[in-house]
Write a protein that holds these residues in place. Structure first.
Motif, PDB file in Angstrom:
ATOM      1  N   ILE A  78       0.863  -1.181   0.000  1.00 33.76           N
ATOM      2  CA  ILE A  78       0.000   0.000   0.000  1.00 33.76           C
ATOM      3  C   ILE A  78       0.901   1.232   0.000  1.00 33.76           C
ATOM      4  N   ILE A  79       0.552   2.214  -0.811  1.00 32.40           N
ATOM      5  CA  ILE A  79       1.273   3.485  -0.829  1.00 32.40           C
ATOM      6  C   ILE A  79       0.310   4.580  -0.383  1.00 32.40           C
ATOM      7  N   ILE A  80       0.654   5.255   0.705  1.00 30.13           N
ATOM      8  CA  ILE A  80      -0.165   6.371   1.190  1.00 30.13           C
ATOM      9  C   ILE A  80       0.114   7.569   0.284  1.00 30.13           C
ATOM     10  N   ASN A  81      -0.822   7.856  -0.589  1.00 32.64           N
ATOM     11  CA  ASN A  81      -0.626   8.824  -1.672  1.00 32.64           C
ATOM     12  C   ASN A  81      -1.410  10.104  -1.378  1.00 32.64           C
ATOM     13  N   THR A  82      -0.981  10.802  -0.334  1.00 38.75           N
ATOM     14  CA  THR A  82      -1.652  12.033   0.078  1.00 38.75           C
ATOM     15  C   THR A  82      -0.607  13.052   0.500  1.00 38.75           C
ATOM     16  N   SER A  83      -1.064  14.218   0.873  1.00 44.04           N
ATOM     17  CA  SER A  83      -0.181  15.205   1.488  1.00 44.04           C
ATOM     18  C   SER A  83       0.411  14.620   2.764  1.00 44.04           C
ATOM     19  N   GLU A  84       1.645  15.015   3.084  1.00 41.67           N
ATOM     20  CA  GLU A  84       2.311  14.511   4.290  1.00 41.67           C
ATOM     21  C   GLU A  84       1.515  14.816   5.550  1.00 41.67           C
ATOM     22  N   THR A  85       0.666  15.817   5.490  1.00 45.15           N
ATOM     23  CA  THR A  85      -0.179  16.167   6.626  1.00 45.15           C
ATOM     24  C   THR A  85      -0.916  14.953   7.176  1.00 45.15           C
ATOM     25  N   TYR A  86      -1.330  14.066   6.276  1.00 39.59           N
ATOM     26  CA  TYR A  86      -2.194  12.947   6.667  1.00 39.59           C
ATOM     27  C   TYR A  86      -1.439  11.649   6.939  1.00 39.59           C
ATOM     28  N   TRP A  87      -0.158  11.606   6.710  1.00 38.28           N
ATOM     29  CA  TRP A  87       0.548  10.327   6.748  1.00 38.28           C
ATOM     30  C   TRP A  87       0.407   9.609   8.081  1.00 38.28           C
ATOM     31  N   ASP A  88       0.693  10.323   9.167  1.00 38.91           N
ATOM     32  CA  ASP A  88       0.691   9.663  10.476  1.00 38.91           C
ATOM     33  C   ASP A  88      -0.681   9.109  10.837  1.00 38.91           C
ATOM     34  N   VAL A  89      -1.710   9.923  10.603  1.00 41.98           N
ATOM     35  CA  VAL A  89      -3.044   9.480  11.000  1.00 41.98           C
ATOM     36  C   VAL A  89      -3.533   8.328  10.119  1.00 41.98           C
ATOM     37  N   ILE A  90      -3.181   8.346   8.823  1.00 43.27           N
ATOM     38  CA  ILE A  90      -3.571   7.233   7.946  1.00 43.27           C
ATOM     39  C   ILE A  90      -2.835   5.964   8.352  1.00 43.27           C
ATOM     40  N   TYR A  91      -1.538   6.103   8.607  1.00 42.36           N
ATOM     41  CA  TYR A  91      -0.788   4.902   8.975  1.00 42.36           C
ATOM     42  C   TYR A  91      -1.271   4.322  10.294  1.00 42.36           C
ATOM     43  N   SER A  92      -1.722   5.178  11.204  1.00 38.41           N
ATOM     44  CA  SER A  92      -2.229   4.668  12.481  1.00 38.41           C
ATOM     45  C   SER A  92      -3.441   3.769  12.262  1.00 38.41           C
ATOM     46  N   ARG A  93      -4.169   3.979  11.160  1.00 39.73           N
ATOM     47  CA  ARG A  93      -5.347   3.152  10.873  1.00 39.73           C
ATOM     48  C   ARG A  93      -4.984   1.785  10.295  1.00 39.73           C
ATOM     49  N   ILE A  94      -3.881   1.743   9.556  1.00 40.97           N
ATOM     50  CA  ILE A  94      -3.599   0.515   8.796  1.00 40.97           C
ATOM     51  C   ILE A  94      -2.239  -0.098   9.158  1.00 40.97           C
ATOM     52  N   GLN A  95      -1.654   0.315  10.277  1.00 43.16           N
ATOM     53  CA  GLN A  95      -0.310  -0.128  10.607  1.00 43.16           C
ATOM     54  C   GLN A  95      -0.225  -1.615  10.929  1.00 43.16           C
ATOM     55  N   ASP A  96      -1.356  -2.213  11.260  1.00 44.89           N
ATOM     56  CA  ASP A  96      -1.320  -3.636  11.607  1.00 44.89           C
ATOM     57  C   ASP A  96      -1.712  -4.534  10.441  1.00 44.89           C
ATOM     58  N   MET A  97      -1.737  -3.980   9.225  1.00 44.59           N
ATOM     59  CA  MET A  97      -2.085  -4.808   8.061  1.00 44.59           C
ATOM     60  C   MET A  97      -0.951  -5.770   7.729  1.00 44.59           C
ATOM     61  N   GLY A  98      -1.296  -6.830   7.016  1.00 41.69           N
ATOM     62  CA  GLY A  98      -0.327  -7.882   6.727  1.00 41.69           C
ATOM     63  C   GLY A  98       0.533  -7.639   5.513  1.00 41.69           C
ATOM     64  N   ILE A  99       0.447  -6.459   4.901  1.00 37.88           N
ATOM     65  CA  ILE A  99       1.288  -6.134   3.753  1.00 37.88           C
ATOM     66  C   ILE A  99       2.018  -4.818   4.032  1.00 37.88           C
ATOM     67  N   PRO A 100       3.173  -4.606   3.406  1.00 31.64           N
ATOM     68  CA  PRO A 100       3.952  -3.393   3.678  1.00 31.64           C
ATOM     69  C   PRO A 100       3.199  -2.119   3.292  1.00 31.64           C
ATOM     70  N   VAL A 101       3.470  -1.058   4.053  1.00 25.55           N
ATOM     71  CA  VAL A 101       2.876   0.252   3.775  1.00 25.55           C
ATOM     72  C   VAL A 101       4.007   1.249   3.570  1.00 25.55           C
ATOM     73  N   PHE A 102       3.889   2.042   2.503  1.00 21.45           N
ATOM     74  CA  PHE A 102       4.901   3.049   2.183  1.00 21.45           C
ATOM     75  C   PHE A 102       4.250   4.428   2.118  1.00 21.45           C
ATOM     76  N   TYR A 103       5.080   5.449   2.343  1.00 24.56           N
ATOM     77  CA  TYR A 103       4.665   6.816   2.056  1.00 24.56           C
ATOM     78  C   TYR A 103       5.020   7.135   0.605  1.00 24.56           C
ATOM     79  N   ILE A 104       4.415   8.171   0.059  1.00 24.24           N
ATOM     80  CA  ILE A 104       4.641   8.514  -1.337  1.00 24.24           C
ATOM     81  C   ILE A 104       6.068   9.000  -1.591  1.00 24.24           C
ATOM     82  N   ASN A 105       6.807   9.343  -0.524  1.00 21.43           N
ATOM     83  CA  ASN A 105       8.200   9.761  -0.710  1.00 21.43           C
ATOM     84  C   ASN A 105       9.150   8.576  -0.824  1.00 21.43           C
TER      85      ASN A 105
END
Length: 732
Positions: A78-105
């Motif tokens: 999963i790639i969090i494809n938003t403004s950096e403003t939202y990164w932390d709060v979005i990742y807090s929702r999906i941090q326990d998923m079974g696949i890697p999560v990346f930021y758009i950077n």
């Protein structure tokens, strides 16, 4: 696809080249995702995710919106494809998923660890102190950092400001601070300000009138830097009204007249003999000698209070006093009480003489115990000290602001948001703007709608405080209006139509060309749509262009002007110059100055909050969180779509940022109050704006150092009328 979005596409391809064959879910359904889905080839985008469960099952940009379970089945990452403003709060929702999560950077998303420390002032209570003092007979208060605070980070900053003032005024070829330090070394423990300057006269060989003037200026500066701690001032006044014996006790070297004048400004008139100063008594709070004197001469219980002569002790409770040490002359417990900020001089020492002591935390101590403690280490300039002194005056004026908390600093009101968070960055930008335009001899600054609505007001306000007259104007514009008015060829029309839009084709045609009769299920490539609706499009473009050319023609723009905007690619500057056949430079908060931005190659662009080695501004913390500035720096109307025949704005519908515009105005009242506080206190020193510090501080505030009340958060929305009709809360 415009060059602006091609930059984002190229960056994505470079960062995720190694995952070209992976199955990718993009988190986000806004403009960023529209850009990638339409522009990135040879990557396997298999779906989208969004915070709103109502969108699950829909197809947006041709891709399905999936839930967490489906994402784990269908995707490799999963790639969090938003403004950096939202990164932390979005990742807090999906941090326990079974696949890697990346930021758009390109970085792997990780849980944010926040260092915590105990708040030593959690149990301190103003009410407990007030009740205790109301029950006493004799009460005393420290002055500095207890009744009053200074609007600087350290007492040493006072001397640095004096150094600046004296250097500019007298240019005597001497270092004020050096001379002062040498004089202090020759004096005893209990010196006065007059004795200090007399010694400076001897060492420096300067005429007495000059030294007298310097001493006068120091006293004036000390008064200017003071701000009352209102609860404490109110307590002193009420105790005096109740007939208590109230004393001021200070180890400072300033004359008694200084204390009387400052207190008198707040309606506090002390009796003779009730201001006790170390340099007059030749006794100190810190070594206990002043407390011995106080207990023997001022704090002894009278017969009517039933004194029995036993050695005193201090009741710890909320007051943090220690047990009495059996020194002679102790007063009866409960008869004498003291409040001060220094643990040793104001708490431990008086406790040994039976004087009950209440700790009143100084602003710096509150900072060190708070969630903003990291800020202290970043104040490395006189400007930074001045800015933060003003901020801390607002945040820590109440000594008990951290009562009952874990130390978090909370922004409670829109006004406080403007004063403490946006004030420093806007002041810094406006000071930079004033100096740059003066240096480049620009006679007129053109503030662009809608970012310039408050910026122009604030700049005019600052210029008034500075005693300057600057020619400024506010110009109606938007990227959509500027692009539409600049279209003169089919190629430019297709570029305009190809810009990402996340709504339906019908909505796009209505929003960008005023076409209201398109079919509900209208579809097709830009070329097909342009051909089908060409008469309506041409009529719209012709009207918009004609009216806008007349409008900007009446604005009197020429080469002596410069445009002012938040940023980033300089498109409005480019189109405005093209329409008016001008070559106006652009002054920006942040800007893309790299070679890959063609606008930066054909026009002059200067950015405030990025270094010379940071051409894209990617290191700027303001740019990373600029979305909050954009939400605040709006106008009471929607995006300017065109100018009518009368020169009036034709705007898109007002949205949530306009619905809460009264809050924006209150924020700006806070910004202007900060500008006024800074200028009236520090303007005369000509401090160089520290853009690096202001940039760091802004990112620090939005990076978790402070929390925001629901009252503040509810008014911040993101909207981009050119790209979609969607609105989203920034705090969620």
């Amino acid at each position: 696809m415009s060059d602006k979005y091609q930059i984002e596409i190229d960056a994505f391809i470079h960062r995720f080249q190694a995952y070209r064959n992976a199955r990718i879910i993009l988190y986000g359904i806004g403009r960023y995702t529209a850009t990638l889905v339409n522009g990135v080839k040879d990557f396997r985008f298999v779906g989208l995710m969004d915070k709103d469960p109502a969108n699950v099952g829909k197809r947006i940009f041709g891709l399905p919106v999936v839930d967490r379970d489906q994402a784990e089945k269908d995707a490799d990452m999963i790639i969090i494809n938003t403004s950096e403003t939202y990164w932390d709060v979005i990742y807090s929702r999906i941090q326990d998923m079974g696949i890697p999560v990346f930021y758009i950077n390109g970085e792997r998303a990780r849980r944010k660890e926040t260092a915590r420390q105990a708040n030593p002032f959690r149990e301190l209570s103003y009410d407990a102190m007030r009740k205790g003092m109301e029950a006493g007979r004799v009460v005393s208060f420290d002055f500095f950092d207890t009744l009053f605070l200074r609007k600087v980070c350290s007492p040493r900053d006072v001397f640095r400001l004096l150094e600046i003032q004296f250097r500019e005024k007298w240019q005597g070829g001497f270092s004020y601070t050096e001379l002062r330090n040498q004089a202090k070394e020759r004096l005893g423990k209990y010196y006065s300000l007059e004795e200090l300057y007399r010694q400076m006269e001897i060492l420096g060989g300067m005429p007495r009138p000059l030294l007298e003037e310097m001493r006068t200026q120091e006293l004036l500066l000390e008064k200017k830097l003071l701000a009352p701690r209102r609860q404490m001032i109110s307590l002193v006044k009420s105790l005096l009204e109740e007939g208590k014996e109230v004393y001021i006790i200070s180890d400072m070297y300033l004359p008694e007249s200084f204390y009387r004048e400052v207190l008198g400004q707040y309606g506090i008139n002390m009796q003779e003999g009730h201001i006790l100063l170390s340099h007059i008594l030749h006794k100190s709070k810190e070594d206990g000698s002043l407390w011995r004197y106080f207990s023997e001469t001022k704090a002894k219980p009278c017969a009517s209070h039933g004194g029995n002569g036993h050695r005193g002790h201090s009741d710890a409770g909320d007051c943090r006093g220690g047990a009495g040490r059996g020194k002679e002359g102790s007063g009866e417990a409960g008869q004498a009480l003291h409040a001060g900020d220094h643990r040793k001089a104001d708490v431990e020492e008086p406790a040994g003489y039976g004087i009950k002591s209440y700790l009143v935390p100084a602003p710096w101590d509150l900072l060190e115990a708070s969630s903003m403690r990291e800020a202290g280490g970043h104040v490395c300039s006189d400007y930074g000290s001045a800015v933060m002194g003003c901020v801390w005056k607002e945040l820590f004026e109440n000594p008990f602001v951290l009562e009952g908390t874990e130390g978090e600093v909370r922004i409670e009101s829109p006004y406080q948001m403007g004063y403490c968070v946006f004030g420093p960055v806007i002041l810094t930008f406006l000071l930079w703007l004033a100096e740059l335009s003066r240096r480049e001899k620009k006679e007129r600054l053109v503030f662009l709608a809608r970012d310039g609505y408050f910026l122009k007001e604030d700049f005019d306000y600052l210029c008034g405080l500075m005693g300057e007259q600057r020619n400024c104007c506010y110009l109606g514009i938007s990227r959509q209006l500027a692009m539409a008015a600049s279209i003169t060829s089919m190629e430019e029309l297709l570029e305009y139509m190809s810009m990402p839009y996340s709504g339906s084709v019908k909505e796009m045609l209505e929003d960008r060309f005023g076409i209201r009769d398109a079919e509900e299920n209208e579809n097709g490539e830009p070329e097909e749509l342009a051909d089908k609706y060409l008469p309506e499009i041409k009529a719209y473009i012709c009207r918009v262009r004609k009216n806008y050319l007349e409008y900007i023609g009446k604005m009197g723009l020429d080469e002596t002007c410069a445009v002012v905007d938040l940023g980033y690619y300089g498109n409005n500057q480019k189109y405005l110059n093209r329409l008016g056949r001008l070559d106006m430079p652009g002054y920006y908060v942040n800007a893309s100055l790299a070679a890959r931005n063609p606008n930066a190659q054909c026009q002059k662009m200067t950015a405030c909050f990025q270094g010379k080695d940071d051409l894209t501004g990617e290191k700027s913390r303001i740019l990373k969180r600029q979305i909050f500035l954009e939400s605040f720096l709006t106008a009471p109307y929607g995006m300017v779509k065109e100018i009518d025949e009368t020169g009036s704005f034709v705007c898109a519908r007002a949205k949530k940022n306009q619905e809460y515009f009264e809050d924006k105005e209150e924020i700006n009242r806070g910004v202007k109050a900060f500008i006024r506080e800074y200028w009236e206190t520090f303007g005369a020193f000509g401090l160089c704006p520290d853009t690096e510090f202001a940039d760091w501080y802004y990112g620090f505030c939005f990076g978790g150092a402070v929390t925001f009340s629901d009252r503040v958060k509810k008014s911040f929305y993101n909207d981009n009328a050119m790209m979609n009709r969607i609105e989203s809360m920034l705090f969620y």
